[in-house]
Design a protein around this motif. Structure first.
Motif, PDB file in Angstrom:
ATOM      1  N   ILE B  45     -38.730  22.249  34.787  1.00  0.00           N
ATOM      2  CA  ILE B  45     -37.919  21.722  33.681  1.00  0.00           C
ATOM      3  C   ILE B  45     -38.339  22.358  32.361  1.00  0.00           C
ATOM      4  N   VAL B  46     -39.649  22.423  32.112  1.00  0.00           N
ATOM      5  CA  VAL B  46     -40.132  22.969  30.832  1.00  0.00           C
ATOM      6  C   VAL B  46     -39.751  24.438  30.688  1.00  0.00           C
ATOM      7  N   LEU B  47     -40.020  25.225  31.737  1.00  0.00           N
ATOM      8  CA  LEU B  47     -39.702  26.660  31.666  1.00  0.00           C
ATOM      9  C   LEU B  47     -38.197  26.878  31.572  1.00  0.00           C
ATOM     10  N   GLY B  48     -37.437  26.014  32.267  1.00  0.00           N
ATOM     11  CA  GLY B  48     -35.975  26.115  32.213  1.00  0.00           C
ATOM     12  C   GLY B  48     -35.464  25.886  30.801  1.00  0.00           C
ATOM     13  N   LEU B  49     -35.976  24.842  30.144  1.00  0.00           N
ATOM     14  CA  LEU B  49     -35.537  24.538  28.777  1.00  0.00           C
ATOM     15  C   LEU B  49     -35.904  25.674  27.825  1.00  0.00           C
ATOM     16  N   MET B  50     -37.118  26.223  27.985  1.00  0.00           N
ATOM     17  CA  MET B  50     -37.540  27.314  27.108  1.00  0.00           C
ATOM     18  C   MET B  50     -36.623  28.522  27.282  1.00  0.00           C
ATOM     19  N   THR B  51     -36.266  28.817  28.539  1.00  0.00           N
ATOM     20  CA  THR B  51     -35.397  29.959  28.799  1.00  0.00           C
ATOM     21  C   THR B  51     -34.030  29.749  28.139  1.00  0.00           C
ATOM     22  N   VAL B  52     -33.481  28.540  28.332  1.00  0.00           N
ATOM     23  CA  VAL B  52     -32.167  28.250  27.748  1.00  0.00           C
ATOM     24  C   VAL B  52     -32.226  28.391  26.229  1.00  0.00           C
ATOM     25  N   TRP B  53     -33.286  27.874  25.642  1.00  0.00           N
ATOM     26  CA  TRP B  53     -33.425  27.934  24.175  1.00  0.00           C
ATOM     27  C   TRP B  53     -33.468  29.410  23.723  1.00  0.00           C
ATOM     28  N   ALA B  54     -34.243  30.212  24.424  1.00  0.00           N
ATOM     29  CA  ALA B  54     -34.384  31.621  24.042  1.00  0.00           C
ATOM     30  C   ALA B  54     -33.054  32.344  24.157  1.00  0.00           C
ATOM     31  N   VAL B  55     -32.330  32.099  25.252  1.00  0.00           N
ATOM     32  CA  VAL B  55     -31.059  32.789  25.447  1.00  0.00           C
ATOM     33  C   VAL B  55     -30.070  32.359  24.373  1.00  0.00           C
ATOM     34  N   VAL B  56     -30.005  31.018  24.100  1.00  0.00           N
ATOM     35  CA  VAL B  56     -29.045  30.508  23.109  1.00  0.00           C
ATOM     36  C   VAL B  56     -29.347  31.095  21.735  1.00  0.00           C
ATOM     37  N   SER B  57     -30.618  31.110  21.343  1.00  0.00           N
ATOM     38  CA  SER B  57     -30.902  31.618  19.988  1.00  0.00           C
ATOM     39  C   SER B  57     -30.646  33.113  19.897  1.00  0.00           C
ATOM     40  N   VAL B  59     -28.363  34.797  21.614  1.00  0.00           N
ATOM     41  CA  VAL B  59     -26.909  34.980  21.578  1.00  0.00           C
ATOM     42  C   VAL B  59     -26.377  34.655  20.183  1.00  0.00           C
ATOM     43  N   ARG B  60     -26.899  33.569  19.578  1.00  0.00           N
ATOM     44  CA  ARG B  60     -26.419  33.188  18.242  1.00  0.00           C
ATOM     45  C   ARG B  60     -26.778  34.293  17.225  1.00  0.00           C
ATOM     46  N   TRP B  61     -28.045  34.741  17.293  1.00  0.00           N
ATOM     47  CA  TRP B  61     -28.514  35.765  16.342  1.00  0.00           C
ATOM     48  C   TRP B  61     -27.832  37.121  16.619  1.00  0.00           C
ATOM     49  N   GLY B  62     -27.790  37.489  17.887  1.00  0.00           N
ATOM     50  CA  GLY B  62     -27.389  38.855  18.222  1.00  0.00           C
ATOM     51  C   GLY B  62     -25.888  39.029  18.346  1.00  0.00           C
ATOM     52  N   ILE B  63     -25.135  37.936  18.596  1.00  0.00           N
ATOM     53  CA  ILE B  63     -23.705  38.113  18.827  1.00  0.00           C
ATOM     54  C   ILE B  63     -22.856  37.271  17.863  1.00  0.00           C
ATOM     55  N   ILE B  64     -23.088  35.920  17.877  1.00  0.00           N
ATOM     56  CA  ILE B  64     -22.177  35.041  17.126  1.00  0.00           C
ATOM     57  C   ILE B  64     -22.272  35.273  15.624  1.00  0.00           C
ATOM     58  N   ASP B  65     -23.515  35.250  15.103  1.00  0.00           N
ATOM     59  CA  ASP B  65     -23.686  35.397  13.653  1.00  0.00           C
ATOM     60  C   ASP B  65     -23.906  36.838  13.215  1.00  0.00           C
TER      61      ASP B  65
END
Lengths: 254, 374
Positions: B45-57, B59-65
């Motif tokens: 669970i912990v590693l999964g959440l960290m991975t999701v957080w890293a991917v989301v940030s 994507v936001r930094w590199g693509i959306i914004d």
């Protein structure tokens, strides 16, 4: 240098008082023997007796320190020319086949004649197919050594050495690495060669083969020739205790 | 029942049959793998959440914004995301270096030729001889296009060469000259002639004991001081010689390892067939030795590609050097991260390609040895 001038002209191989040492270890002691054209010598003896070393001296895979080696009139003088000439007169079959694993069976056969002798490829391929037929492997030409059984590999190895039409064939324990059920197919090919008049020196423990094929059985121990006799005499009444002991051991192990 | 022996064997009578199908479903497998114990579940669970957080940030930094196109760098200043505009603005400098702007079609053509021939080589669409002959032609065309001075192309000196073409040329030259030299050094180290053996060992051990940077500085800065001025060898060539020798010293040891793994019987059998030294090496021993050495050899080849970046320190503008120059522009100096990420991606793609090619050569060889070991 003595011996060779007086030697009968029909000797393919003659060794005169050959001596070899590994460091201080005296592995060949005053070994003298001659192989007449069209005849077969079987070398036997316990392991470490120097028989393989002797055989490897004949085609220059091993060097010796004293004595004279003459193959088909060429005396080994340590210079490349004599070595080249002696190697073109001899063919060798190894215990572990030593086929080239990265080449097909056909290429294993043709690489020597084509690259070392500059023979036209078409002629080499034609002869390779003939020889594969002779060792009963004509359907295996396109395969790689790894796809063959041990007995088949050794027959390919025999065909490979025959490609250079050697005056003398040297066999270094050709069946020792084979599973028992494959030994006979290799011995059959060797016997056929012998019947065709091929001169051979064979290091082997196959005493049945020696009985059928050898003109002379040479028994070695500790780097020395202890006995040399036609097979019927050697097997019926070995002259020395060492030979008797050796024959007793290998017959009980079968 | 006889009382003589207790051991027994049953005579077989069943026909061959298939194994029983595997019991567990996919879901059960996942559960067993990731949620087997409370500790494992927590970690998952912990590693999964960290991975999701890293991917989301990312994507936001590199693509959306992110800002994709902005010739003046104005929009980048206010955006919270990545400024990819630095790439669209500077890609020519990064990829082609300081090569004169009007002649940059020549550099671009070189990149295209290398990529096309590398792909054709990797897929082994042609026989080996044709592939090698093709590479010779690629080298010749590259030199003519870069240098010019013939066929109506204007002359451009090596000090203006740069970017990916320079990286390719340096890398290609390192491999093309380095591998034959490595083979000679490896054979020399096993030679029966003491002088040859000594020279080989001295070269290998000497070069391995020196950092690449020192080899390059020696070749470019110190060596000229000792050479007569008539012997004015181009700086690029001097650095390249350093690269070749450095690569060869390491590759020689890798190839020597391969040579040692080839059974002595192979060489003996070839001798018994009357083959001379060079013939035995070329046809029997080296093909087997190099096949064995391929995994380690590709390690060195990939490293040689990355070592081309040292040229930046010598004032030659390989891709990394050119990127540094591009990012010196005061308007864009803040977007180094984006610039270097682009270069990172470029190197990653090329090195992965080399790595894949190495693995495919290895598999070719494995197929053959599997056949050989049956």
């Amino acid at each position: 240098m003595t011996g060779n001038e007086d030697a009968p002209a029909n000797l393919v191989v003659s060794l005169d008082r050959l001596n070899k040492w590994y460091g201080d270890h005296h592995v060949l002691r005053d070994v003298s023997l001659g192989l007449a054209h069209g005849e077969r010598i079987v070398l036997c003896g316990p392991s470490g007796s120097g028989k393989s070393t002797l055989l490897r001296c004949v085609n220059g895979l091993e060097r010796f320190q004293e004595g004279t080696l003459t193959v088909c009139g060429t005396t080994m003088d340590g210079k490349p020319a004599s070595l080249t000439e002696i190697r073109r007169r001899t063919g060798m079959v190894f215990q572990h086949f030593n086929l080239f694993p990265h080449l097909s069976v056909l290429d294993n056969l043709t690489i020597g004649p084509v690259y070392a002798r500059g023979e036209p490829e078409a002629a080499a391929i034609a002869r390779a197919r003939e020889l594969l037929e002779r060792v009963r492997l004509s359907d295996q030409a396109a395969k790689f050594p790894g796809q063959l059984s041990g007995g088949q590999r050794q027959r390919v190895a025999i065909a490979r050495s025959l490609m250079l039409t050697p005056d003398v064939m040297l066999f270094d324990e050709p069946t020792s690495a084979l599973d028992p059920e494959m030994i006979q197919e290799v011995l059959d090919v060797m016997e056929e060669l012998a019947r065709d008049g091929q001169s051979m020196i064979v290091v082997t423990h196959e005493m049945g083969f020696a009985r059928r094929v050898a003109d002379l059985v040479v028994f070695m121990d500790q780097g020395e020739i202890i006995e040399a006799a036609p097979p019927e005499d050697f097997f019926a009444n070995p002259a020395t205790d060492r030979a008797r002991d050796f024959l007793g051991k290998i017959s009980t192990s079968v | 029942m006889s009382a003589a022996i207790g051991s027994y064997a049953t005579i077989g009578k069943d026909a061959p049959r298939r194994p029983a199908p595997h019991g567990a479903g996919r879901l059960a497998q996942l559960k067993a793998r990731y949620f087997a114990t409370p500790g494992t579940s927590l970690l998952t669970i912990v590693l999964g959440l960290m991975t999701v957080w890293a991917v989301v940030s990312f994507v936001r930094w590199g693509i959306i914004d992110a800002v994709w196109y902005d010739p003046t760098a104005e929009a980048c200043r206010t955006a919270s995301g990545a400024c990819w505009a630095v790439i669209t603005e500077k890609y020519r400098v990064i990829l082609l270096g300081t090569y004169p702007y009007d002649e940059q079609w020549r550099s671009a053509l070189i990149i295209a030729i290398w990529v096309v021939w590398a792909v054709l080589t990797a897929f082994r669409l042609f026989p080996l001889r044709l592939r090698l002959a093709g590479w010779l032609a690629v080298f010749a065309v590259t030199l003519v296009l870069m240098r010019g001075g013939v066929f109506g192309l204007s002359y451009i000196g090596t000090d203006a060469w740069g970017g990916l073409p320079l990286t390719f040329l340096v890398f290609g030259g390192t491999i093309a000259f380095g591998i034959p030299l490595a083979i000679l050094l490896a054979l020399g180290r096993r030679s029966v002639f003491p002088v040859v053996r000594f020279v080989s060992i001295a070269t290998i051990e000497g070069v391995r004991g020196i950092p690449l940077l020192v080899v390059l500085f020696f070749g470019t800065l110190i060596l000229p001081l000792f050479l007569p001025p008539q012997l004015d060898v181009d700086k690029l060539v001097r650095a390249e010689i350093g690269m070749v020798i450095f690569f060869a010293a390491y590759a020689a040891e890798v190839i020597r390892g391969g040579l040692q793994a080839v059974a002595d019987g192979q060489d003996e059998a070839a001798k018994a067939l009357g083959m001379g030294y060079w013939l035995r090496m070329r046809k029997i021993v080296l093909p087997q030795a190099i096949a064995i050495a391929i995994p380690a050899l590709f390690n060195d080849i990939i490293r040689a590609f990355k070592n081309t970046t040292y040229f930046a320190i010598l004032g030659l503008f390989d891709v990394l050097g050119a990127t540094k120059v591009a990012l010196d522009d005061p308007a864009w100096v803040r977007y180094g991260l984006e610039g270097y990420l682009f270069v990172f991606l470029l190197y990653f793609l090329i090195c992965s390609g080399l790595s894949l090619y190495g693995r495919s050569l290895e598999q070719d060889h494995a197929r053959r040895t599997r056949r050989a070991e049956q």
